[in-house]
Design an enzyme around this catalytic site. Sequence first.
Site, PDB file in Angstrom:
ATOM      1  N   HIS A 151      15.421  14.532  56.391  1.00 13.22           N
ATOM      2  CA  HIS A 151      15.714  13.774  55.166  1.00 13.22           C
ATOM      3  C   HIS A 151      17.209  13.853  54.928  1.00 13.22           C
ATOM      4  O   HIS A 151      17.769  14.945  54.760  1.00 13.22           O
ATOM      5  CB  HIS A 151      14.948  14.326  53.969  1.00 13.22           C
ATOM      6  CG  HIS A 151      15.153  13.508  52.722  1.00 13.22           C
ATOM      7  ND1 HIS A 151      14.341  12.446  52.390  1.00 13.22           N
ATOM      8  CD2 HIS A 151      16.089  13.586  51.737  1.00 13.22           C
ATOM      9  CE1 HIS A 151      14.753  11.913  51.260  1.00 13.22           C
ATOM     10  NE2 HIS A 151      15.825  12.580  50.844  1.00 13.22           N
ATOM     11  N   CYS A 152      17.869  12.705  54.901  1.00 18.88           N
ATOM     12  CA  CYS A 152      19.329  12.660  54.795  1.00 18.88           C
ATOM     13  C   CYS A 152      19.737  12.299  53.366  1.00 18.88           C
ATOM     14  O   CYS A 152      19.431  11.197  52.892  1.00 18.88           O
ATOM     15  CB  CYS A 152      19.906  11.642  55.775  1.00 18.88           C
ATOM     16  SG  CYS A 152      21.707  11.542  55.738  1.00 18.88           S
TER      17      CYS A 152
END
Length: 347
Positions: A151-152
């Site tokens: 998850h960025c």
Amino acid sequence: MAPSHVLRCCQRGLAWIPVIFIALVVCWSYYAYVVELFNYNTTLFLTVIYLVVFHLSFVMFVWSYWKTIFTRPVNPSKEFCLPKAEKEQYEKEERPETQQEILKRAASSLPLYTRTGAGAIRYCDRCQVIKPDRCHHCSACDMCVLKMDHHCPWVNNCVGFSNYKFFILFLAYSLVYCLFIAATVLQYFIKFWTSELPDSHAKFHVLFLFFVAAMFCISILSLFTYHLWLVGKNRSTIEAFRAPVFRNGPDKNGFSLGFTKNIVQVFGDQKKYWPLPIFTSQGDGLIFPTRLVTTDPEQPTVVLPPNSFSDEVQQPSPPSESQNRLLCDNLQANDHLEIVTVKSGKP
């Protein structure tokens, strides 16, 4: 105490702060480069060349960044959900051993090769689905994501099967964008320190433009190099830190099909589309070819039509390394190829 939905809304709003920050920096860099910097440039030909290359890299960078942000992650399909009867039985059952038996019966017809570290069926209690291979639950998105990488926060999205190519291109074009700015601004940056630039507010834009471009270039270069290595190995960030566990044990190279096929799996088999942020990845995110080194005893036996083989069928030997690397092509290119699990002592 504030309601939970209000807290979730606040959390979702705050999650956009890194994206807004990047957007503001990019907008400022465009203004500083196009408007302020070229007040010092008197060569028309050089100005045109710089602006053409700059706008080309700018458009590709923004396009890939947009696709990475707004491409929704893909969830497991309905076939990975427990049937209603098994779901009710699973929820009522308290013993883990019996719950695993329920999951094994439900997963017997699913194309699953990976297990938990303890050898159990991978099941998400939050989403109430049997996890496909390479699928993981994202706590930030509160959903299971196919081939989840990470998850960025800088894109406020999960990077997975649906947008991993876009993420790689975003890193590539952002690196090109920063490198080009740093390289072309360097001469004015040197003139700034030697007091050769006219004294105006524009020289401060030049100073910060070079520093920001160089700073982002260094950070993006390390991240881009790391993800290129992951693509060549056909691993996700999660799999790089924790090897996927197959029925025969963990294998960090379990999904590797060879360098070329690993790249094709992410970018597709048509090279003309590789530089473009359009979806060309192979597969559906549910099934991935594996580098099988032994026969899987839990895969269902496929009955071949008559006269498919000779009357005498021998016990198959484990495939060699070259055969393993060709497994992907065999599964996709030959509709009639079938794998037979032969029990010992029976032809």
